[in-house]
Design a protein around this motif. Structure first.
Motif, short mmCIF file in Angstrom:
data_model
loop_
_atom_site.label_atom_id
_atom_site.label_comp_id
_atom_site.label_asym_id
_atom_site.label_seq_id
_atom_site.Cartn_x
_atom_site.Cartn_y
_atom_site.Cartn_z
N UNK A 231 0.93 -1.24 -0.07
CA UNK A 231 -0.15 0.19 -0.02
C UNK A 231 0.89 1.23 -0.05
N UNK A 232 0.41 2.45 -0.15
CA UNK A 232 1.16 3.49 -0.22
C UNK A 232 2.00 3.85 1.08
N UNK A 233 3.41 3.93 0.92
CA UNK A 233 4.09 4.34 2.18
C UNK A 233 3.62 5.30 3.05
N UNK A 234 3.67 5.14 4.21
CA UNK A 234 3.03 5.96 5.25
C UNK A 234 4.24 6.11 6.50
N UNK B 144 9.29 -4.40 5.97
CA UNK B 144 8.21 -3.63 6.35
C UNK B 144 7.32 -2.65 5.21
N UNK B 145 8.56 -2.11 4.44
CA UNK B 145 8.13 -1.23 3.58
C UNK B 145 7.46 -2.07 2.19
N UNK C 296 6.87 2.64 6.67
CA UNK C 296 8.26 3.41 6.68
C UNK C 296 8.70 3.44 8.08
N UNK C 297 9.51 2.96 8.77
CA UNK C 297 10.26 3.21 9.95
C UNK C 297 11.56 3.84 10.06
N UNK C 298 11.87 4.68 10.92
CA UNK C 298 13.06 5.33 10.98
C UNK C 298 14.13 4.49 11.81
N UNK C 299 15.12 4.51 10.97
CA UNK C 299 16.28 3.48 11.25
C UNK C 299 17.31 4.14 11.71
N UNK C 300 17.31 5.66 12.08
CA UNK C 300 18.38 6.48 12.40
C UNK C 300 18.82 5.86 13.89
N UNK C 301 18.12 5.52 14.92
CA UNK C 301 18.48 5.06 16.08
C UNK C 301 19.39 3.80 16.15
N UNK C 302 19.42 3.12 15.04
CA UNK C 302 20.02 1.81 14.84
C UNK C 302 21.43 1.44 15.31
N UNK D 224 5.58 -5.37 14.41
CA UNK D 224 5.02 -5.76 13.18
C UNK D 224 5.57 -7.17 12.83
N UNK D 225 6.22 -7.87 13.67
CA UNK D 225 7.05 -8.93 13.22
C UNK D 225 6.09 -10.40 12.87
N UNK D 226 4.94 -10.36 13.52
CA UNK D 226 4.14 -11.37 13.28
C UNK D 226 3.29 -11.21 11.97
N UNK D 227 3.00 -9.91 11.76
CA UNK D 227 2.51 -9.78 10.22
C UNK D 227 3.37 -10.09 9.30
N UNK D 228 4.78 -9.74 9.36
CA UNK D 228 5.61 -10.11 8.28
C UNK D 228 5.73 -11.60 8.31
N UNK D 229 5.55 -12.28 9.65
CA UNK D 229 5.91 -13.74 9.50
C UNK D 229 4.59 -14.24 8.77
N UNK D 230 3.17 -13.87 9.02
CA UNK D 230 2.28 -14.58 8.36
C UNK D 230 2.26 -14.36 6.88
N UNK D 231 2.82 -13.20 6.45
CA UNK D 231 2.92 -13.04 5.12
C UNK D 231 3.99 -14.04 4.37
N UNK D 232 4.95 -14.48 4.81
CA UNK D 232 5.80 -15.09 4.37
C UNK D 232 5.57 -16.64 4.59
N UNK D 233 4.85 -16.85 5.65
CA UNK D 233 4.53 -18.49 5.97
C UNK D 233 3.44 -18.76 4.85
N UNK D 234 2.70 -17.90 4.58
CA UNK D 234 1.47 -18.19 3.51
C UNK D 234 2.29 -18.51 2.24
N UNK D 235 3.34 -17.73 1.94
CA UNK D 235 4.03 -18.18 0.55
C UNK D 235 4.85 -19.38 0.85
N UNK D 236 5.39 -19.87 1.92
CA UNK D 236 6.05 -21.02 2.25
C UNK D 236 5.09 -22.33 2.25
N UNK D 237 3.77 -21.86 2.65
CA UNK D 237 2.74 -23.08 2.51
C UNK D 237 2.49 -23.19 1.23
#
Length: 393
Positions: free
Chosen positions: A9-12, A142-143, A149-155, A178-191
């Motif tokens: 979706x459009x970056x926010x 995440x992007x 878009x998350x700020x990575x400046x404090x990394x 947001x880790x589990x949202x990312x996990x669900x996305x890729x688990x669906x592809x892996x399945x």
């Protein structure tokens, strides 16, 4: 087009949300763990998330500075600098499926700090790569997956500072938010691709690899990359520079690289071998410059008898036919990987394939899923390699 990443979706820009607890006392931690356990049981959630922050870029002795935890939508930032015993939290995490992103460093720090190895881990970075992602840093995922878009400046900030500013706290919690949202996305592809077993085996292999690493210091830590081409004279000045740099870094509690990088030290050692001028960096304080010249003089005074010797190179055990067999196996591996739309190295590193050819009697370094993919081409290639003539002594 790869189907790994859906159209975002459009970056926010992510707005910091103060929905986490900063925990700096044992009592607060015990309460949060108890409440989170009840929440997980009530919701039926079986997965939790963990991330860590350390201060290796700012201090001589690297230490764990923050634990970011997500349990069923409850978020906490636990301060290990204030709480020596976080065992209630670790016990909670061990009762669930524990998700990380890029778990290698986190597992290493957790083992070093608490002598703790999680019961079961899952890694979104591994999931993304097995699904075919070529950009698999968390910010990129995440992007690309969520349009965030998350700020990575404090990394690279100093996570040992206290109090931590709000923007660093917000950054930290976003690493698990947001880790589990990312996990669900890729688990669906892996399945959909029948690769879930690949994923589970790969996560287990990472756990095993980290657990088997030696925590003992290296015998000669000063033998840095590039030192193998130095002779005894160059090694002597390299060793002296390393020991001096360690002392200064420890005294000032700063990382060694901020005084002199390993690459710089090797360059100085090469110049020393050739009798070139060794002027210390211009920005150094007078004391450091004097000590640098003193250590050079000390190496000369000590004489050749005290200089360390170059390590004998271990001759390659591979014959020409074995090397050809490894090359062919790597080529076949990459062809298979191309058809699967994943990186070739995921099917087995070159060093693993060399072991299969040179030492077939040793423990197979491949996971079951890797071996199953490579088995059709391994037999003919490895037989050809084993038929090679061993090199003469």
């Amino acid at each position: 087009m790869s189907e790994v990443i859906s159209s975002p979706t459009p970056s926010v820009e992510v707005t910091p949300v103060a929905d986490f607890e900063f925990i700096s006392t044992p009592e607060h931690l015990e309460t949060w763990v108890k409440d989170s356990e009840a929440h997980l049981q009530a919701t039926g959630e079986t997965r939790v998330c963990l991330d860590t922050e350390a201060d290796s870029l700012h201090h001589y002795h690297e230490k764990l500075c923050l634990l970011q935890v997500a349990c069923g939508g409850r978020f906490a930032l636990v301060d290990p600098l204030a709480i020596a015993d976080v065992s209630p939290l670790l016990a909670l995490l061990d009762r669930y499926e524990l998700w990380f992103h890029g778990a290698d460093y986190d597992l290493t720090m957790l083992r070093r700090t608490y002598n703790w190895e999680p019961r079961m881990i899952r890694d979104t970075q591994i999931a993304a790569r097995l699904a075919g992602a070529r950009q698999f840093g968390l910010a990129a995922l995440l992007q690309n997956v969520l349009g965030l878009t998350i700020c990575k400046a404090p990394q690279k900030a100093d996570w040992s500072r206290r109090p931590l500013p709000v923007h660093m706290l917000s950054y930290a919690v976003d690493d698990v938010r947001y880790l589990l949202q990312v996990a669900d996305h890729f688990l669906a592809i892996l399945r959909s691709k029948n690769r879930v077993s690949w994923f589970e085996q790969s996560c287990g292999a990472l756990q095993k690899e980290v657990a088997q690493r030696s925590m003992a210091p290296r015998e000669d830590p000063w033998r840095v990359q590039g030192s193998g081409r130095l002779n005894a004279k160059g090694l002597a000045i390299l060793k002296a520079m390393w020991e001096w740099r360690e002392g200064i870094a420890q005294e000032r509690d700063i990382p060694c690289y901020r005084i002199m990088s390993n690459k710089q030290m090797v360059s100085y050692a090469e110049a020393f071998e050739l009798g070139g001028v060794m002027n210390p960096p211009g920005g150094w304080r007078p004391r450091w410059k004097k000590e640098f010249h003193d250590l050079v003089a000390a190496v000369f005074r000590a004489g050749q008898a005290s200089w360390p010797q170059r390590l004998k190179r271990v001759k390659s055990r591979m014959t020409d036919s074995q090397r050809d067999a490894v090359d062919k196996l790597c080529t076949k591996r990459d062809e298979i990987a191309l058809g699967l739309d994943v990186e070739g190295s995921l099917l087995g590193s070159r060093s693993d394939l060399e072991q299969l050819i040179v030492d077939p009697a040793t423990e197979n370094p491949l996971m079951e899923w890797q071996e199953a993919l490579l088995r059709p081409v391994m037999s003919e290639v490895s037989v050809a390699g084993r038929n090679g003539t061993e090199p003469a002594d």
